[in-house]
Design an enzyme around this catalytic site. Structure first.
Site, PDB file in Angstrom:
ATOM      1  N   LYS A  80      30.373  38.937  34.650  1.00 24.00           N
ATOM      2  CA  LYS A  80      31.986  38.670  35.197  1.00 24.00           C
ATOM      3  C   LYS A  80      32.225  37.285  34.582  1.00 24.00           C
ATOM      4  CE  LYS A  80      33.311  41.627  38.649  1.00 24.00           C
ATOM      5  NZ  LYS A  80      33.150  42.235  40.001  1.00 24.00           N
ATOM      6  N   ARG A 110      26.631  46.868  41.400  1.00 22.55           N
ATOM      7  CA  ARG A 110      27.280  47.587  40.065  1.00 22.55           C
ATOM      8  C   ARG A 110      27.267  47.052  38.749  1.00 22.55           C
ATOM      9  NH1 ARG A 110      32.828  47.206  38.335  1.00 22.55           N
ATOM     10  NH2 ARG A 110      33.825  48.794  37.874  1.00 22.55           N
TER      11      ARG A 110
HETATM   12  N1  HH2 Z   1      34.613  45.277  40.188  1.00 21.38           N
HETATM   13  C1  HH2 Z   1      35.621  45.189  39.000  1.00 21.38           C
HETATM   14  C2  HH2 Z   1      35.685  46.662  39.386  1.00 21.38           C
HETATM   15  N2  HH2 Z   1      35.377  47.102  40.343  1.00 21.38           N
HETATM   16  N3  HH2 Z   1      34.303  47.390  42.450  1.00 21.38           N
HETATM   17  C3  HH2 Z   1      33.362  47.261  43.628  1.00 21.38           C
HETATM   18  N4  HH2 Z   1      33.285  47.375  44.479  1.00 21.38           N
HETATM   19  N5  HH2 Z   1      33.182  45.986  43.295  1.00 21.38           N
HETATM   20  C4  HH2 Z   1      33.653  44.981  41.858  1.00 21.38           C
HETATM   21  O1  HH2 Z   1      32.692  43.876  41.963  1.00 21.38           O
HETATM   22  C5  HH2 Z   1      33.934  45.594  41.169  1.00 21.38           C
HETATM   23  C6  HH2 Z   1      35.165  46.711  41.029  1.00 21.38           C
HETATM   24  C7  HH2 Z   1      35.808  44.851  37.837  1.00 21.38           C
HETATM   25  O2  HH2 Z   1      34.970  45.497  36.798  1.00 21.38           O
HETATM   26  P1  HH2 Z   1      35.629  46.403  35.669  1.00 21.38           P
HETATM   27  O3  HH2 Z   1      35.577  47.772  36.631  1.00 21.38           O
HETATM   28  O4  HH2 Z   1      34.443  46.667  34.395  1.00 21.38           O
HETATM   29  O5  HH2 Z   1      36.727  46.157  35.651  1.00 21.38           O
HETATM   30  P2  HH2 Z   1      38.248  45.968  34.773  1.00 21.38           P
HETATM   31  O6  HH2 Z   1      38.735  46.110  36.365  1.00 21.38           O
HETATM   32  O7  HH2 Z   1      38.710  45.184  34.229  1.00 21.38           O
HETATM   33  O8  HH2 Z   1      38.275  47.419  34.497  1.00 21.38           O
END
Ligand code: HH2
Length: 299
Positions: free
Chosen positions: A243, A277
Site C-alpha cells: 500500500k 491479506r
Molecule cells: N484492501 C484492498 C481491497 N480489499 N479488504 C480488506 N478486508 N482489507 C484491505 O485492506 C483491503 C481489502 C485494496 O487492495 P487491492 O485489492 O490490492 O487493490 P484494489 O482495491 O485496487 O483492487
C-alpha cells in the site's frame, strides 16, 4: 495446511487462565485462530487494481494465480472484481459477476481453496456464496442495505472493514482525533448491526482498513495499536500489502514494497492480528509463521 478447528466456537474445554479461544466460523468450516494467523492471498480480477491490475484479468490467468496462491500456502483466496484504490469508481454488480463467475466456481471446487469474495455489493455476494465462497469481505462494512440478510442466511464468514468516505474521496482529507478508538467504535457498532440481522458474532472478523481514508500516521497507528481493535474479541484482519503508506514512507514504487509489507505483516501478527491479506503469498506465509512462533514464546 489448514486451520480447521475442532468444531463450533466455544465448544472446547478451556483451562482456567488460558487465553480465550478465537474461532472464526465460515459456513461448514471453523478456523481456530487462538494460536495462529491465516494468510489471505489477494486475487484481483480487474484491469485497474493499484498493484496487480490487469495481470489476472483474463479468467485463465486468474485461475492459474488462484491455484498458485493456494500452492504457496495461503489459507484463503480473496477474490475481487472491483478496485477500491483511492479515486476509483464503483463497478456495477453485473460486471463484477461477469469477471468473477468463470474463476470462482472452478476455484471453489478445488477442495483446498477457501474463497472470500471482496465485494460491497449484496447481489455479487449472493451469487458468490451460491458458487461456493465461504466469506464475504466487505470494505464498506455493509453499506448495501441488502448485505446483512444475504450474509445472515448463508452461514458465511464476514469481514467488516472500516473506511472513512468512499474510494472516490477517502484520501482527500481524512481526519481523526483518535484513529484506533474511532475505528474500533465504528466496527463495534457494525457488529451490532450484523448481530441484529442474525449474523452470529463467531462469523465476524474486523479490519481497520489500512489506507482507506487514512493518512500515513493513521495507517501506522492502526497497526501499532491493534490491541484496541482486538479487544472487541474478534479476529483482526490487516491488509497493508504494497500500500501507498509504505511507498510514501520509504520512497518505494509499488513493485518494491514487499520487504516493508513483510515487516508490517510480521509485527501485526506479533501484536495480535489473526488474518493477513497480501499479494505476496509465499513470503508472507513464512513471515507470519515466524511471527506466530515469536508471539507464542512471549506468552
Ligand atoms: N484492501 C484492498 C481491497 N480489499 N479488504 C480488506 N478486508 N482489507 C484491505 O485492506 C483491503 C481489502 C485494496 O487492495 P487491492 O485489492 O490490492 O487493490 P484494489 O482495491 O485496487 O483492487
Amino acid at each position: 495446511m489448514t486451520a480447521e478447528g475442532a468444531g463450533r466456537a466455544g465448544e472446547a474445554a478451556q483451562a482456567p487462565g488460558a487465553a480465550p479461544r478465537i474461532v472464526w466460523r465460515c459456513r461448514d468450516r471453523a478456523f481456530d485462530l487462538t494460536e495462529r494467523a491465516l494468510v489471505m492471498g489477494v486475487l484481483n480480477v480487474t484491469p485497474d487494481s493499484f498493484s496487480d491490475g490487469g495481470r489476472h484479468f483474463a479468467p485463465d490467468a486468474a485461475l492459474a494465480r488462484g491455484r498458485e496462491i493456494v500452492a504457496e500456502g495461503a489459507d484463503l483466496v480473496d477474490l475481487g472484481a472491483e478496485s477500491t484504490r483511492p479515486g476509483s469508481a464503483p463497478v456495477a454488480a453485473e460486471e463484477q459477476w461477469r469477471r468473477l463467475e468463470p474463476v470462482l466456481g472452478p476455484l471453489a471446487r478445488d477442495a483446498s481453496a477457501a474463497i472470500s469474495v471482496d465485494t460491497s455489493s449484496a447481489e455479487v455476494a449472493r451469487r458468490a456464496l451460491e458458487a461456493g465462497a465461504l466469506i464475504v469481505n466487505d470494505v464498506t462494512a455493509m453499506r448495501d442495505a441488502a448485505m446483512p440478510e444475504v450474509v445472515a442466511g448463508s452461514g458465511a464468514g464476514l469481514v467488516l472493514m472500516h473506511m472513512q468516505g468512499t474510494p472516490a474521496d477517502m484520501q482527500r482529507d481524512p481526519r481523526y482525533d483518535d484513529a484506533a478508538r474511532e475505528v474500533a467504535a465504528f466496527l463495534a457498532a457494525r457488529i451490532e448491526v450484523a448481530r441484529s440481522a442474525g449474523i452470529e458474532t463467531e462469523r465476524i472478523a474486523l479490519d481497520p482498513g489500512i489506507g482507506f481514508g487514512k493518512r500515513i500516521e493513521h495507517s501506522l497507528e492502526l497497526v501499532a495499536r491493534i490491541e484496541t481493535l482486538a479487544a472487541l474479541g474478534r479476529p483482526v484482519v490487516i491488509g497493508a500489502s504494497r500500500k501507498s503508506f509504505i511507498g510514501r514512507l520509504l520512497d518505494l514504487d509499488v513493485d518494491q514494497r514487499i520487504e516493508a509489507g513483510l515487516a508490517t505483516a510480521a509485527i501485526a501478527v506479533f501484536l495480535g492480528a489473526r488474518v493477513i491479506r497480501t499479494h505476496d503469498v509465499r513470503a508472507t506465509v513464512r513471515a507470519v509463521r515466524m511471527a506466530g512462533h515469536l508471539r507464542a514464546a512471549r506468552a
